[in-house]
Design a protein around this motif. Structure first.
Motif, PDB file in Angstrom:
ATOM      1  N   MET A   7       0.847  -1.199   0.000  1.00  0.00           N
ATOM      2  CA  MET A   7       0.000   0.000   0.000  1.00  0.00           C
ATOM      3  C   MET A   7       0.877   1.242   0.000  1.00  0.00           C
ATOM      4  O   MET A   7       1.827   1.336   0.768  1.00  0.00           O
ATOM      5  N   THR A   8       0.536   2.174  -0.842  1.00  0.00           N
ATOM      6  CA  THR A   8       1.246   3.442  -0.862  1.00  0.00           C
ATOM      7  C   THR A   8       0.656   4.360   0.196  1.00  0.00           C
ATOM      8  O   THR A   8      -0.418   4.072   0.756  1.00  0.00           O
ATOM      9  N   GLN A   9       1.318   5.456   0.444  1.00  0.00           N
ATOM     10  CA  GLN A   9       0.810   6.433   1.408  1.00  0.00           C
ATOM     11  C   GLN A   9      -0.554   6.958   0.947  1.00  0.00           C
ATOM     12  O   GLN A   9      -1.465   7.142   1.761  1.00  0.00           O
ATOM     13  N   ILE A  10      -0.706   7.164  -0.353  1.00  0.00           N
ATOM     14  CA  ILE A  10      -1.983   7.653  -0.881  1.00  0.00           C
ATOM     15  C   ILE A  10      -3.077   6.613  -0.675  1.00  0.00           C
ATOM     16  O   ILE A  10      -4.200   6.941  -0.296  1.00  0.00           O
ATOM     17  N   ASP A  11      -2.740   5.326  -0.896  1.00  0.00           N
ATOM     18  CA  ASP A  11      -3.719   4.256  -0.652  1.00  0.00           C
ATOM     19  C   ASP A  11      -4.150   4.247   0.812  1.00  0.00           C
ATOM     20  O   ASP A  11      -5.337   4.101   1.119  1.00  0.00           O
ATOM     21  N   ARG A  12      -3.175   4.386   1.725  1.00  0.00           N
ATOM     22  CA  ARG A  12      -3.496   4.380   3.154  1.00  0.00           C
ATOM     23  C   ARG A  12      -4.373   5.572   3.526  1.00  0.00           C
ATOM     24  O   ARG A  12      -5.316   5.445   4.301  1.00  0.00           O
ATOM     25  N   ARG A  13      -4.047   6.732   2.964  1.00  0.00           N
ATOM     26  CA  ARG A  13      -4.868   7.917   3.241  1.00  0.00           C
ATOM     27  C   ARG A  13      -6.290   7.723   2.723  1.00  0.00           C
ATOM     28  O   ARG A  13      -7.255   8.037   3.410  1.00  0.00           O
ATOM     29  N   THR A  14      -6.409   7.213   1.496  1.00  0.00           N
ATOM     30  CA  THR A  14      -7.730   6.988   0.906  1.00  0.00           C
ATOM     31  C   THR A  14      -8.532   6.029   1.765  1.00  0.00           C
ATOM     32  O   THR A  14      -9.718   6.266   2.045  1.00  0.00           O
ATOM     33  N   GLU A  15      -7.902   4.966   2.211  1.00  0.00           N
ATOM     34  CA  GLU A  15      -8.584   3.990   3.066  1.00  0.00           C
ATOM     35  C   GLU A  15      -9.025   4.617   4.385  1.00  0.00           C
ATOM     36  O   GLU A  15     -10.140   4.391   4.857  1.00  0.00           O
ATOM     37  N   LYS A  16      -8.163   5.438   4.968  1.00  0.00           N
ATOM     38  CA  LYS A  16      -8.487   6.101   6.235  1.00  0.00           C
ATOM     39  C   LYS A  16      -9.672   7.059   6.064  1.00  0.00           C
ATOM     40  O   LYS A  16     -10.583   7.086   6.894  1.00  0.00           O
ATOM     41  N   LEU A  17      -9.683   7.816   4.974  1.00  0.00           N
ATOM     42  CA  LEU A  17     -10.776   8.748   4.707  1.00  0.00           C
ATOM     43  C   LEU A  17     -12.079   7.993   4.458  1.00  0.00           C
ATOM     44  O   LEU A  17     -13.137   8.357   4.981  1.00  0.00           O
ATOM     45  N   THR A  18     -11.995   6.934   3.675  1.00  0.00           N
ATOM     46  CA  THR A  18     -13.171   6.114   3.369  1.00  0.00           C
ATOM     47  C   THR A  18     -13.741   5.482   4.630  1.00  0.00           C
ATOM     48  O   THR A  18     -14.963   5.519   4.870  1.00  0.00           O
ATOM     49  N   THR A  19     -12.879   4.922   5.445  1.00  0.00           N
ATOM     50  CA  THR A  19     -13.309   4.290   6.695  1.00  0.00           C
ATOM     51  C   THR A  19     -13.992   5.303   7.608  1.00  0.00           C
ATOM     52  O   THR A  19     -15.017   5.000   8.224  1.00  0.00           O
ATOM     53  N   ALA A  20     -13.445   6.513   7.675  1.00  0.00           N
ATOM     54  CA  ALA A  20     -14.038   7.554   8.525  1.00  0.00           C
ATOM     55  C   ALA A  20     -15.449   7.896   8.065  1.00  0.00           C
ATOM     56  O   ALA A  20     -16.359   8.034   8.892  1.00  0.00           O
ATOM     57  N   LEU A  21     -15.658   8.014   6.761  1.00  0.00           N
ATOM     58  CA  LEU A  21     -16.996   8.329   6.264  1.00  0.00           C
ATOM     59  C   LEU A  21     -17.967   7.181   6.520  1.00  0.00           C
ATOM     60  O   LEU A  21     -19.110   7.397   6.929  1.00  0.00           O
ATOM     61  N   ARG A  22     -17.517   5.955   6.272  1.00  0.00           N
ATOM     62  CA  ARG A  22     -18.392   4.802   6.512  1.00  0.00           C
ATOM     63  C   ARG A  22     -18.780   4.715   7.986  1.00  0.00           C
ATOM     64  O   ARG A  22     -19.921   4.408   8.318  1.00  0.00           O
ATOM     65  N   ARG A  23     -17.807   4.978   8.867  1.00  0.00           N
ATOM     66  CA  ARG A  23     -18.065   4.952  10.313  1.00  0.00           C
ATOM     67  C   ARG A  23     -19.146   5.973  10.676  1.00  0.00           C
ATOM     68  O   ARG A  23     -19.929   5.766  11.601  1.00  0.00           O
ATOM     69  N   ALA A  24     -19.195   7.070   9.922  1.00  0.00           N
ATOM     70  CA  ALA A  24     -20.189   8.114  10.177  1.00  0.00           C
ATOM     71  C   ALA A  24     -21.512   7.821   9.466  1.00  0.00           C
ATOM     72  O   ALA A  24     -22.442   8.626   9.532  1.00  0.00           O
ATOM     73  N   GLY A  25     -21.573   6.705   8.750  1.00  0.00           N
ATOM     74  CA  GLY A  25     -22.806   6.333   8.058  1.00  0.00           C
ATOM     75  C   GLY A  25     -23.001   7.022   6.725  1.00  0.00           C
ATOM     76  O   GLY A  25     -24.116   7.080   6.208  1.00  0.00           O
ATOM     77  N   VAL A  26     -21.926   7.544   6.151  1.00  0.00           N
ATOM     78  CA  VAL A  26     -22.011   8.240   4.867  1.00  0.00           C
ATOM     79  C   VAL A  26     -21.742   7.242   3.744  1.00  0.00           C
ATOM     80  O   VAL A  26     -20.761   6.503   3.780  1.00  0.00           O
ATOM     81  N   ARG A  27     -22.604   7.246   2.735  1.00  0.00           N
ATOM     82  CA  ARG A  27     -22.460   6.345   1.597  1.00  0.00           C
ATOM     83  C   ARG A  27     -21.329   6.827   0.694  1.00  0.00           C
ATOM     84  O   ARG A  27     -21.200   8.019   0.434  1.00  0.00           O
ATOM     85  N   ILE A  28     -20.520   5.893   0.226  1.00  0.00           N
ATOM     86  CA  ILE A  28     -19.398   6.243  -0.650  1.00  0.00           C
ATOM     87  C   ILE A  28     -19.845   6.102  -2.107  1.00  0.00           C
ATOM     88  O   ILE A  28     -19.832   5.018  -2.677  1.00  0.00           O
ATOM     89  N   THR A  29     -20.245   7.219  -2.693  1.00  0.00           N
ATOM     90  CA  THR A  29     -20.638   7.255  -4.095  1.00  0.00           C
ATOM     91  C   THR A  29     -19.384   7.372  -4.962  1.00  0.00           C
ATOM     92  O   THR A  29     -18.278   7.595  -4.435  1.00  0.00           O
TER      93      THR A  29
END
Length: 153
Positions: A7-29
């Motif tokens: 995983m690159t740093q960008i991949d890790r950041r993307t995953e962290k951002l995605t996980t945060a939104l999902r945790r908040a109940g936001v749909r990832i369009t």
């Protein structure tokens, strides 16, 4: 045996951002995924309108209101930081960055990150002398390039 792709740093950041939104109940369009990718790649301090422009280049159809709602939620989740520099729209950066301060060029709007151990030590020394300890701080210097004598205004 198949090797896992590192995983690159960008991949890790993307995953962290995605996980945060999902945790908040936001749909990832698709549009939000494009925004998260753009945010993960950003090494500058983009404004919401600039983030929308970059995401639109990847996946058309992301509204500015979606950008603002997503940024607000990511800020609440603690994965991005909002900076409101004097006289400018809010700018955003990753929260994972090592502590640093900012210089803002008042003529160009450029944001320059810097870290200085002497400044950090002096701030702690001042707080200690007054009976406090620093819990959080932010230092912003508003600057302009020096002009040599005889340079036009």
């Amino acid at each position: 045996m198949r090797e896992k792709k590192a995983m690159t740093q960008i991949d890790r950041r993307t995953e962290k951002l995605t996980t945060a939104l999902r945790r908040a109940g936001v749909r990832i369009t698709r549009q939000r995924a494009a925004l998260l990718s753009v945010l993960a790649e950003a090494e500058d301090h983009p404004e919401a309108i600039e983030l929308q422009r970059r995401a639109e280049a990847v996946v058309p159809g992301i509204s500015l209101s979606t950008v603002y709602r997503t940024l607000t939620e990511l800020e609440h989740q603690g994965v991005i930081l909002r900076h409101q520099f004097e006289g400018t729209p809010a700018r955003f950066e990753h929260s994972e960055a090592r502590h640093h301060d900012h210089m803002i060029d008042v003529e160009t709007g450029e944001v320059i990150e810097f870290a200085n151990d002497r400044i950090e030590a002096l701030q702690a020394e001042i707080a200690e002398a007054m009976g406090y300890e620093i819990v959080h701080h932010r230092l912003e210097l508003y600057v302009r390039r020096k002009r040599a004598p005889g340079d036009p205004d």
